[in-house]
Design an enzyme around this catalytic site. Structure first.
Site, short mmCIF file in Angstrom:
data_model
loop_
_atom_site.label_atom_id
_atom_site.label_comp_id
_atom_site.label_asym_id
_atom_site.label_seq_id
_atom_site.Cartn_x
_atom_site.Cartn_y
_atom_site.Cartn_z
N ALA A 169 65.06 8.83 104.83
CA ALA A 169 65.53 9.99 105.92
C ALA A 169 64.61 11.52 106.88
O ALA A 169 65.34 11.99 107.81
CB ALA A 169 66.57 9.60 106.13
N ALA A 170 65.00 11.53 105.18
CA ALA A 170 64.87 13.40 105.41
C ALA A 170 63.53 14.12 105.90
O ALA A 170 62.66 13.24 106.10
CB ALA A 170 64.76 13.99 104.09
N PRO A 171 64.58 15.03 107.33
CA PRO A 171 64.33 16.18 107.00
C PRO A 171 65.67 14.65 108.21
O PRO A 171 66.67 15.86 108.41
CB PRO A 171 63.84 16.56 107.52
CG PRO A 171 62.61 16.54 107.88
CD PRO A 171 62.48 15.52 107.63
N GLY A 172 65.26 13.86 108.96
CA GLY A 172 66.59 14.16 109.70
C GLY A 172 66.56 13.92 111.19
O GLY A 172 67.56 13.46 112.27
N ASP A 226 65.56 5.94 95.11
CA ASP A 226 63.97 5.88 95.52
C ASP A 226 64.21 4.61 96.80
O ASP A 226 64.69 3.40 96.50
CB ASP A 226 64.00 5.33 94.16
CG ASP A 226 61.95 4.53 94.68
OD1 ASP A 226 61.67 4.33 96.09
OD2 ASP A 226 61.77 4.49 93.88
N ASP A 254 60.79 4.97 107.98
CA ASP A 254 59.72 5.73 108.19
C ASP A 254 58.87 6.42 106.88
O ASP A 254 59.49 7.55 106.83
CB ASP A 254 60.63 6.87 109.33
CG ASP A 254 59.36 8.17 109.23
OD1 ASP A 254 58.36 7.56 110.12
OD2 ASP A 254 60.39 9.18 110.05
N CYS A 307 52.94 8.68 110.59
CA CYS A 307 52.35 9.90 110.91
C CYS A 307 51.04 9.93 111.28
O CYS A 307 50.56 11.16 110.78
CB CYS A 307 53.69 10.79 111.23
SG CYS A 307 53.09 11.43 110.08
C1 LIG Z 1 58.08 10.83 107.19
S1 LIG Z 1 59.12 11.76 106.61
C2 LIG Z 1 60.43 10.78 107.18
C3 LIG Z 1 61.06 11.60 107.96
C4 LIG Z 1 62.20 11.25 108.77
N1 LIG Z 1 62.34 10.21 108.83
C5 LIG Z 1 62.65 11.94 110.29
O1 LIG Z 1 62.51 11.71 111.26
O2 LIG Z 1 63.19 13.77 109.75
C6 LIG Z 1 59.36 10.63 104.84
C7 LIG Z 1 60.12 10.91 103.71
O3 LIG Z 1 60.26 9.81 102.76
C8 LIG Z 1 60.82 10.52 102.06
N2 LIG Z 1 60.62 9.78 100.20
C9 LIG Z 1 59.27 9.76 99.93
N3 LIG Z 1 58.90 8.76 98.66
C10 LIG Z 1 60.89 8.41 98.76
C11 LIG Z 1 60.92 6.67 98.68
N4 LIG Z 1 60.38 6.15 98.04
N5 LIG Z 1 62.07 6.25 98.60
C12 LIG Z 1 62.74 7.42 99.50
N6 LIG Z 1 62.59 8.09 100.54
C13 LIG Z 1 61.44 8.90 99.86
C14 LIG Z 1 60.36 11.67 101.54
O4 LIG Z 1 61.40 12.52 101.09
C15 LIG Z 1 60.06 12.56 103.19
O5 LIG Z 1 61.88 12.84 102.73
#
Ligand SMILES: C[S@@+](CC[C@H](N)C(=O)[O-])C[C@H]1O[C@@H](n2cnc3c(N)ncnc32)[C@H](O)[C@@H]1O
Length: 704
Positions: A169-172, A226, A254, A307
């Site tokens: 979800a981050a940065p959200g 994770d 995402d 993306c």
């Molecule tokens: C594409 S960004 C998400 C963008 C977010 N959905 C938004 O709209 O702001 C991918 C995110 O996945 C997180 N991430 C990476 N590996 C992950 C994992 N194994 N489980 C959960 N999150 C993960 C990263 O820290 C990053 O914040």
């Protein structure tokens, strides 16, 4: 290189991430171009427009955020006082284009600005607009978000009763959209559904805290896992039956990706792009998606997005899942959704390029030397399988089609039980708790953190032997996790009678949904959670919850007041309907006086407001802008009444926002000294303010 090109290159000089030296970024990458032309992502005719658009900076886009009708009201003000006034503005003999609504976003709540930084600097109107954008973004009322990134939450179609999981979800920015959709029905103060926003990166989880802060949802929780081994989260319907794993009506997946769709803003990617980035992320992306569909309710919808342009991270992941699911998951046809959005169909076939630069059509062609990186699941299905899967239902957004970044979206629905899950365990989940059937039916009861996580997909049993070894959840989550406990209070709590009587809180106020973050010692802050969130907190002792709940009361002690708690602006809309005392209705003019005049209690309010204020004893007030502040055109502001003074209890930057809603743009742009002096800095400074107020009042005659 001509003058313009030299200028463009000069502008593109950026400090390298590693902080060594400035380097000009040349927006060219032969490997990138040859990769995507070989894959026929773009045909010959498209290539010049594709490259030319990728080399242009991305136009700024933003959403007007807010739950219920707040966003629409703000839009109305901004349109009237800013956008409409820019119509016909000329700069250097050229008419400038005011911000334009993004055509496919509902209710004109998303906008695009086609102005360069230098144009903005040349005009007073533009500078005003810039200030508005900066201020409202800082307040969280606007959200800077790439246009294409707004698509997945729209296609997820979240309703107020849905249980929603945002896996990465981050940065959200997408999470914020999901929260807004959950709260779309203004007739229900607290919706029945919930949103769990998860991210594996602990630090990035705090970006989610910041992003969601302004939306103040008691139905929202942030977890830190994770996602590929996201644990089951349990709920109990009746307090007796426990251990019922939640399944979600909606899931956003995402995933982390190579991100070449963001080349227009992440220009360093021009230098760094290579095919290995996608290869190395493929297995994680697939594991996350597989865990996602395991956690999805029957008939539930999951949106997978990246993306990235790359089929290895996109269609290959979807095809591998559909193959494993054997008919229990289907790709949804969304061609009739967001009709104004220009999109390309998903690819049915592609090839895989190894690190060494060799193209492979089939996994059987891959030599042992390349098999560490290349997995069977990266290859396309057969032609007939691809047609049966309807891979063309995936959406790919190309930059040149509507001046955006690149993006990929697939909308999946679970139509049947997943074959790889134990049926008996699912049945047990259904029968234990029929009332919450839709939230619990198809989840593995085994804790996935303990089981083997799913691996890269295989085409046959021979391939299985080549799967990568099982992976554990990344990071030492257990040891690094330190958060305060969540302790729910009750009617019997010694702090409650004082608050209840002072504000005359009416009976149906859900005191059992109020919690603190301390087991022993003074309770300083009270938070409100929805009953679904409370249920989760009480039935999942070891859950890594980073944040949840909305602040409703803060301790603010003074010898001059009878109640030690003041209401917090963040939670005011949840408290307001239950509070009977200390509510004052203000006219628009009174709000302006309140937010712009220093200590306006003397004669500057309207006679009715002045009278109401004089009758009110010291401490916290709820001041609403209309007769009924729960109506669409009202807003509620917390205030502080001393013996002879009255002040807003909201952070300073919020003053300009509320003034804007009252149509006071001049004041909103240039808050006068009185505002600056009388404003409270931050909620944390309220105690100090109380003392100052009290001291000031002591110096004047006693209350009449
Ligand atoms: C594409 S960004 C998400 C963008 C977010 N959905 C938004 O709209 O702001 C991918 C995110 O996945 C997180 N991430 C990476 N590996 C992950 C994992 N194994 N489980 C959960 N999150 C993960 C990263 O820290 C990053 O914040």
């Amino acid at each position: 290189m001509n003058l313009l090109q030299r200028k463009a290159h000069k502008n593109d000089r950026r400090r390298d991430n590693r902080g060594q030296h400035f380097e000009a970024i040349v927006k060219e990458n032969e490997k990138f171009l040859s990769y995507y032309t070989t894959l026929k992502l773009i045909n010959e005719d498209d290539t010049p427009a594709f490259l030319a658009t990728l080399r242009e900076p991305l136009p700024a886009t933003f959403r007007i955020t807010g739950t219920r009708n707040h966003a629409k009201e703000l839009l109305q003000c901004v349109r009237t006082h800013y956008f409409d006034k820019m119509e016909g503005t000329m700069i250097e003999d050229k008419a400038i284009l005011p911000p334009q609504p993004i055509p496919w976003y509902p209710d004109e709540l998303a906008w695009q600005i086609n102005l360069t930084k230098s144009t903005i600097k040349t005009s007073k109107e533009m500078m005003k607009l810039k200030k508005l954008l900066v201020d409202e973004t800082a307040l969280g009322n606007f959200s800077r978000q790439e246009a294409v990134s707004m698509i997945p939450p729209l296609l997820l179609d979240v309703q107020p009763h849905h249980y929603v999981l945002d896996m990465c979800a981050a940065p959200g920015s997408k999470t914020a959209q999901l929260i807004e959709f959950l709260h779309q029905d203004s007739s229900k103060i607290i919706p029945d559904g919930l949103i769990i926003a998860n991210d594996a990166d602990n630090k990035r989880c705090y970006m989610l805290v910041h992003q969601s802060k302004r939306l103040n949802s008691p139905c929202f929780m942030i977890t830190n896992y994770d996602a590929s081994t996201m644990p089951n989260i349990y709920i109990s319907k009746d307090g007796i039956s426990k251990n019922i794993p939640i399944v979600y009506d909606r899931i956003l997946c995402d995933v982390p990706c190579s991100g070449d769709g963001t080349l227009r803003k992440n220009i360093m990617l021009w230098k760094r792009w290579n095919q290995n980035n996608a290869l190395s992320l493929h297995c994680l992306q697939l594991r996350i998606l597989i865990r996602g569909v395991e956690l999805l309710a029957r008939d539930g919808i999951l949106v997978y997005s990246t993306c990235s342009f790359n089929p290895i991270e996109n269609e290959a992941i979807i095809a591998a899942l559909l193959k494993k699911a054997g008919g229990s998951i289907k790709l949804v046809d969304v061609s009739d959704k967001l009709p104004a959005l220009k999109r390309r169909s998903g690819m049915n076939t592609w090839k895989v390029l190894s690190k060494q630069g060799n193209w492979y059509n089939n996994f059987s062609d891959v030599p042992v030397s390349d098999s560490a990186m290349i997995k069977p699941s990266m290859f396309p299905p057969s032609e007939s399988e691809a047609q049966e899967m309807h891979l063309d239902r995936c959406l790919r957004i190309l930059p040149q089609d509507q001046n955006t970044g690149g993006f990929f979206v697939a909308v999946l629905q679970k139509v049947d039980h997943l074959t790889w899950l134990s049926k008996s365990k699912s049945v047990q989940a259904i029968t234990q708790i029929p009332e919450v059937k839709s939230k619990t039916e198809d989840v593995t009861v085994d804790d996935p953190a303990k089981k083997q996580p799913p691996q890269g997909m295989t085409n046959n049993s021979e391939d299985e032997a080549k799967e990568p070894p099982s992976k554990k959840a990344k990071g030492n989550f257990k040891n690094s996790f330190k958060e305060d406990p969540y302790v729910f209070i009750s009617e019997a709590d010694p702090i409650w009678p004082d608050i209840r009587d002072f504000y005359k809180m009416e009976h149906p106020f859900p005191i059992d949904l109020v919690f603190t973050r301390t087991k022993i010692g003074k309770k300083r802050t009270l938070y409100l959670a929805s009953s679904a969130i409370k249920n989760i907190l009480e039935n999942n002792d070891t859950l890594r919850v980073i944040n949840t709940g909305v602040k409703i009361f803060s301790r603010s002690e003074s010898p001059h007041v009878h109640c030690s708690f003041r209401i917090n602006q963040e939670g005011i809309e949840y408290i307001y309907p239950y509070v009977q005392h200390r509510k004052i209705s203000l006219t628009k003019e009174d709000v302006i006086v309140f937010l712009t005049q220093n200590n306006p209690l003397d004669v500057r309010f309207s006679p009715s407001t002045h009278g109401q204020l004089l009758k009110t004893s010291m401490n916290c007030l709820d001041l609403s802008q209309s007769e009924d502040a729960t109506e669409t055109n009202g807003f509620i502001i917390c205030g502080w009444k001393g013996k002879f003074s009255v002040r807003p209890l909201i952070p300073k930057p919020d003053h300009t926002h509320y003034l804007l809603l009252c149509g006071e743009v001049g004041l909103a742009n240039e808050p006068n000294q009185a505002i600056l002096e009388s404003s409270t800095e931050e909620a944390a400074n309220i105690s100090a303010l109380t003392e100052v107020s009290s001291e000031l009042d002591e110096m004047v005659t006693p209350e009449s």
